[in-house]
Every structure is written in C-alpha cells, then in structure tokens.
Design an enzyme around this catalytic site. Structure first.
Site, short mmCIF file in Angstrom:
data_model
loop_
_atom_site.label_atom_id
_atom_site.label_comp_id
_atom_site.label_asym_id
_atom_site.label_seq_id
_atom_site.Cartn_x
_atom_site.Cartn_y
_atom_site.Cartn_z
N ARG A 1 28.35 -58.20 -14.95
CA ARG A 1 28.29 -59.19 -16.02
C ARG A 1 28.55 -60.56 -15.38
NH1 ARG A 1 31.49 -54.86 -17.88
NH2 ARG A 1 30.60 -53.76 -19.69
N LYS B 1 35.28 -54.84 -19.01
CA LYS B 1 35.77 -54.94 -20.38
C LYS B 1 36.92 -53.97 -20.61
CE LYS B 1 31.58 -56.52 -22.78
NZ LYS B 1 30.59 -56.20 -23.84
N HIS C 1 22.41 -61.93 -18.21
CA HIS C 1 22.69 -60.55 -18.60
C HIS C 1 21.47 -59.65 -18.39
CE1 HIS C 1 25.79 -57.98 -20.14
NE2 HIS C 1 24.97 -57.43 -21.03
N ARG D 1 21.53 -57.81 -15.15
CA ARG D 1 22.32 -56.58 -15.19
C ARG D 1 21.49 -55.44 -15.81
NH1 ARG D 1 27.58 -54.23 -16.00
NH2 ARG D 1 27.86 -53.33 -18.07
N HIS E 1 30.37 -48.63 -18.32
CA HIS E 1 30.29 -48.29 -19.74
C HIS E 1 31.31 -47.21 -20.07
CE1 HIS E 1 25.82 -49.72 -20.13
NE2 HIS E 1 26.69 -50.71 -20.25
N TYR F 1 19.15 -47.29 -21.95
CA TYR F 1 18.17 -47.58 -20.89
C TYR F 1 17.08 -46.53 -20.81
CZ TYR F 1 21.44 -51.15 -19.51
OH TYR F 1 22.27 -52.25 -19.53
#
Length: 304
Positions: free
Chosen positions: A159, A182, A250, A253, A276, A285
């Site tokens: 990110r 995150k 982004h 990524r 994730h 994806y």
C-alpha cells in the site's frame, strides 16, 4: 447525545476491540461513529428513553426503521452494511455482558451491494507507468525517488502508506522486508532486485541526510514524502500514457496480485504477501482474472 450508561458500554466495547482484536485507530474511530449514530437514533426513536433497557428491547421493526433512516439521509448500501456489521458486533458483546436476547438485531440482513473489483493495469502498462514517472520531475533525485516508490508498490505489492513508512535504516533493502499493515498485522515480503536497485539509485542521489530511523522517502524539503506527491505524478503519467483514471498508486498493488495470479501464483501465498486477513478479500482477484479471460474470449471468438 446518548445516555452516559450507553456511552460507558460503547467505551468498554471499543477498549476490548483495541486490546483483544488489535483494531487500528481509524477502525475504532469508524466503529465509534457507526454505533454512536445507531444508539442516538434508537434513543430518539423510543421517545427519548435512555439507558440499557430500551436498547435491550430493540425489535426488527426498530432495526428496519434505523436502516430506512440511514438510506433516507443518503448513506449508500456499502456504508450501511459496514455500519450494520459494527452494530451487530457491539450488540452481541452487550447482550452477553447484560444478559438479554440479541436475535432481533443479529438476524437483520445486510443490504446488498455490488462489490467493486480491483482495477489492475496490464503488465505492459504497469511497466510503462514505472518508466514514465521518471520523466515528470526536473531534479534527478526526485525522478529517482518517484521511480523507486512506484517500483516498490508494484514489485512488493505494498500500500502507499506502507511504502512511505519504510525507514532509511531499511536501506539498502534486504532480501525480505517485515511490513506492518492494516490492524498492525505483520507480514514478510520478498524484495525483488528491481525494487532494491531502484531504491539504491534514489538513495545515491538524495540530497537529504537519510539518518537511521527517519523516513526513507523524502519530500523536496527533506520531510516525509506526502502520498499526494506520488498520486500527482501518477496522474500526469497516466494522462500521457492514455491510461484510465483507475491507474492510481493502489492499482499498482492490485496489478502485483493479479499478475502473480495470472502467472500461476497460489492464492494463499498471494493472501500472505498482500496481508489480507481473509482469503475472501484476495479471492476478488480471481474474479478479475476471470473477467479478463471473458473479455479476451469475446474479442477473439469467431462468430458466424
């Protein structure tokens, strides 16, 4: 204003989220706003009644009234679904603590919405973007910096916030980087030679003192690089290349993940590389890849 008793309950739940779930500060802020709005509505909806009693007696009709109120003030389905998720989590915690039945709240269905699929660049476009950003700056060290940042985004799948949080102490880039993403989640990301070389070229030209512990990527005055600078240079580059508005930092990524998947990468490994928490997030994806396959099929299939 909500009743002090409810405020105390909300603060207690948020404290637990922070301590046990390691929730990030911005996540806690969003939770607070969502649940506060819900409690304020319910308090007014029940004629101004305060305390835990009315909250414990919420019905499905009350929930539908809240959701209709939110939609009426322009809240989208995606945002409402997020708010409902926060409310349910809080309500489950509160019901266990206070000993009441939470079924009326927990069984309310989330509004349906179309999930936005990632918009990756084609492999050739991603490479063209890396080459083009170098042409936007007048100073060689700034050009090298911008190239290094975009190369790191694409080559490591970071990110923009993660790339700009790299420190000078991490240069030269090692074979693997420990990235805090995150929610404070740590992951290990391999470093490609192209990314290492791009960062090294920037470091050689950078006129600022890259003291250990300071940010690796610097703005023109020597402070931490603002993400807007990279967004702007990519905006200029995409216009010159004729790429869509979705060609953002982004998107690099997303391109990293999609190109790995297309090359036969394992979905679980890609999940780990992206950081994730849920495989379902990474599975988006596969939809992108399938959609692109259908586009090729539609374009190439012979028609009578």
């Amino acid at each position: 204003m909500i009743a002090p008793q409810l405020t105390d309950a909300l603060n207690g739940w948020l404290a637990q989220c922070a301590a046990l779930n390691d929730a990030a500060d911005h996540t806690l802020t969003a939770y607070r706003a969502d649940v506060q709005g819900f409690l304020a509505f319910m308090q007014n909806h029940n004629g101004g009644a305060v305390g835990l009693g009315p909250i414990a007696r919420i019905t499905t009709g009350d929930m539908r009234a809240w959701m209709a109120h939110e939609r009426g003030r322009g809240v989208g389905a995606r945002s409402l679904a997020r708010s409902l998720s926060a409310v349910k989590t809080f309500y489950r915690w509160l019901s266990e603590r206070e000993g009441f039945e939470p079924t009326a709240v927990l069984t309310i269905r989330s509004p349906k919405f179309t999930k936005k699929l990632p918009r990756p660049l084609e492999e050739t476009a991603a490479r063209a973007m890396i080459d083009r950003v170098e042409c936007q700056a007048l100073e060689p060290w700034v050009a090298a910096r911008d190239t290094a940042v975009v190369t790191v985004l694409y080559g490591l799948g970071l990110r923009i916030s993660e790339a700009l949080s790299l420190t000078a102490a991490q240069s030269p880039l090692p074979d693997v980087l420990r990235i805090t993403g995150k929610g404070g989640k740590m992951r290990i990301v391999p470093v490609l030679p192209a990314a290492r070389d791009a960062v090294a070229a920037y470091v050689r030209l950078c006129p600022h003192d890259l003291a250990d512990g300071g940010p690796l990527f610097r703005g023109v005055r020597g402070g931490a690089l603002n993400p807007r600078a990279i967004q702007k240079v990519m905006e200029l580059s995409r216009l010159q290349l004729g790429l869509p508005a979705t060609a953002t930092p982004h998107a690099m990524r997303h391109s990293f993940a999609t190109h790995l998947l297309t090359a036969g990468g394992d979905l679980r490994c890609i999940q780990e590389l992206l950081g994730h928490a849920s495989l379902s997030t990474t599975q988006a994806y596969t939809s992108v890849d399938a959609a692109r396959l259908m586009e090729v099929y539609d374009a190439a299939h012979p028609r009578a």
